[in-house]
Scaffold this active site. Structure first.
Site, mmCIF file in Angstrom:
data_model
loop_
_atom_site.group_PDB
_atom_site.id
_atom_site.type_symbol
_atom_site.label_atom_id
_atom_site.label_comp_id
_atom_site.label_asym_id
_atom_site.label_seq_id
_atom_site.Cartn_x
_atom_site.Cartn_y
_atom_site.Cartn_z
ATOM 1 N N GLU A 47 0.852 -1.180 0.000
ATOM 2 C CA GLU A 47 0.000 0.000 0.000
ATOM 3 C C GLU A 47 0.892 1.236 0.000
ATOM 4 O OE1 GLU A 47 -2.676 0.030 3.280
ATOM 5 O OE2 GLU A 47 -3.225 -2.068 3.028
ATOM 6 N N ASP A 58 -6.701 7.850 9.627
ATOM 7 C CA ASP A 58 -5.340 7.586 10.052
ATOM 8 C C ASP A 58 -5.132 7.983 11.511
ATOM 9 O OD1 ASP A 58 -4.760 6.743 7.517
ATOM 10 O OD2 ASP A 58 -3.916 8.661 6.874
#
Length: 260
Positions: A47, A58
């Site tokens: 990724e 996040d």
């Protein structure tokens, strides 16, 4: 099948657990060396985080890595230009947010990914019932749009995600932002079990994989693990490609010795 799904299914058929590390694009001057180290350590796909100023999913470590990349002047175009020169032998998956994908149109965004050799896309803030423009653009450019499911996802929505995801399904282990955990709870295992009942796609568990013990535990029931914060914390602390490769090698060994 496209590159990500082909690789994921082939690994599962061979009895291999998937190791999917995450690296924030542009986080260091020589950030592509981190990708090469991941390949050498046995990553099955990688990724690549395309930094965004408001990354809602996040946790603090990945947020800090994105902030560092943006402070260094990293842009999506520059990151994809770097990636296009690599020719890595594993699928690359862009991880970013809907604002970046839709800013100039999903068609142009996905075309840029394809031109750079990226084979997958994860957009964690894109609801499944609003994904059609992105899903269509991804399909037109042979990009696997990987969908996420969490412990809070309803059974009906899990089935829809399982049906519409491509590549693999990203199972979120906890209802939280990304980050390391000292131990995995039962919610992730229950989620993986329910997803397996709805699809034959590989299921990869992420959020909370902080070391070999958690990776091995997760792969007792999942087809693989996605690891981000544990890697980016090391990079932020000054680790280079060699150190990152050593850590990923430990994870690879743990996955390869997991009871099947």
């Amino acid at each position: 099948m496209n590159a990500v799904e082909t690789r994921a299914r082939a690994a599962r058929a061979a009895g291999r657990k998937l190791l999917v590390p995450y690296v924030t694009g542009g986080v260091t001057e020589n950030w592509t060396d981190l990708l090469r180290a991941a390949v050498d350590a046995g990553a099955d796909a990688i990724e690549i985080g395309l930094p965004f100023s408001d990354p809602t999913l996040d946790g603090p470590v990945v947020q800090q890595s994105s902030h560092r990349a943006l402070s260094r002047g990293a842009t999506t175009r520059q990151i994809l230009d770097d990636v296009s020169r690599l020719g890595l032998p594993v699928p690359l998956i862009a991880f970013t947010y809907a604002n970046l994908v839709l800013h100039d149109g999903a068609d142009r965004f996905c075309a840029a990914l394809a031109d750079a050799g990226v084979g997958g896309l994860i957009v964690p803030d894109l609801p499944v019932d609003e994904m059609e423009p992105v899903a269509s653009a991804a399909a037109d450019t042979n990009i696997d749009l990987v969908l996420l499911a969490s412990p809070a996802t309803t059974p009906h929505r899990r089935t829809e995600i399982a049906t519409r995801s491509r590549g693999f399904i990203y199972a979120v282990s906890v209802m939280a932002t990304t980050g390391e955990q000292t131990q995995l709870g039962t919610a992730g295992q229950q989620l993986v079990t329910s997803l397996r009942q709805a699809t034959d796609l590989p299921v990869v568990l992420g959020f909370g994989i902080s070391g070999p013990r958690q990776a091995a535990e997760a792969c007792g029931y999942a087809d693989g693990v996605a690891v981000g914060s544990a890697l980016m914390r090391r990079v932020l602390d000054g680790a280079g490609a060699a150190e990152l490769g050593d850590f990923l090698g430990e994870l690879r060994t743990a996955l390869d010795t997991t009871d099947r």
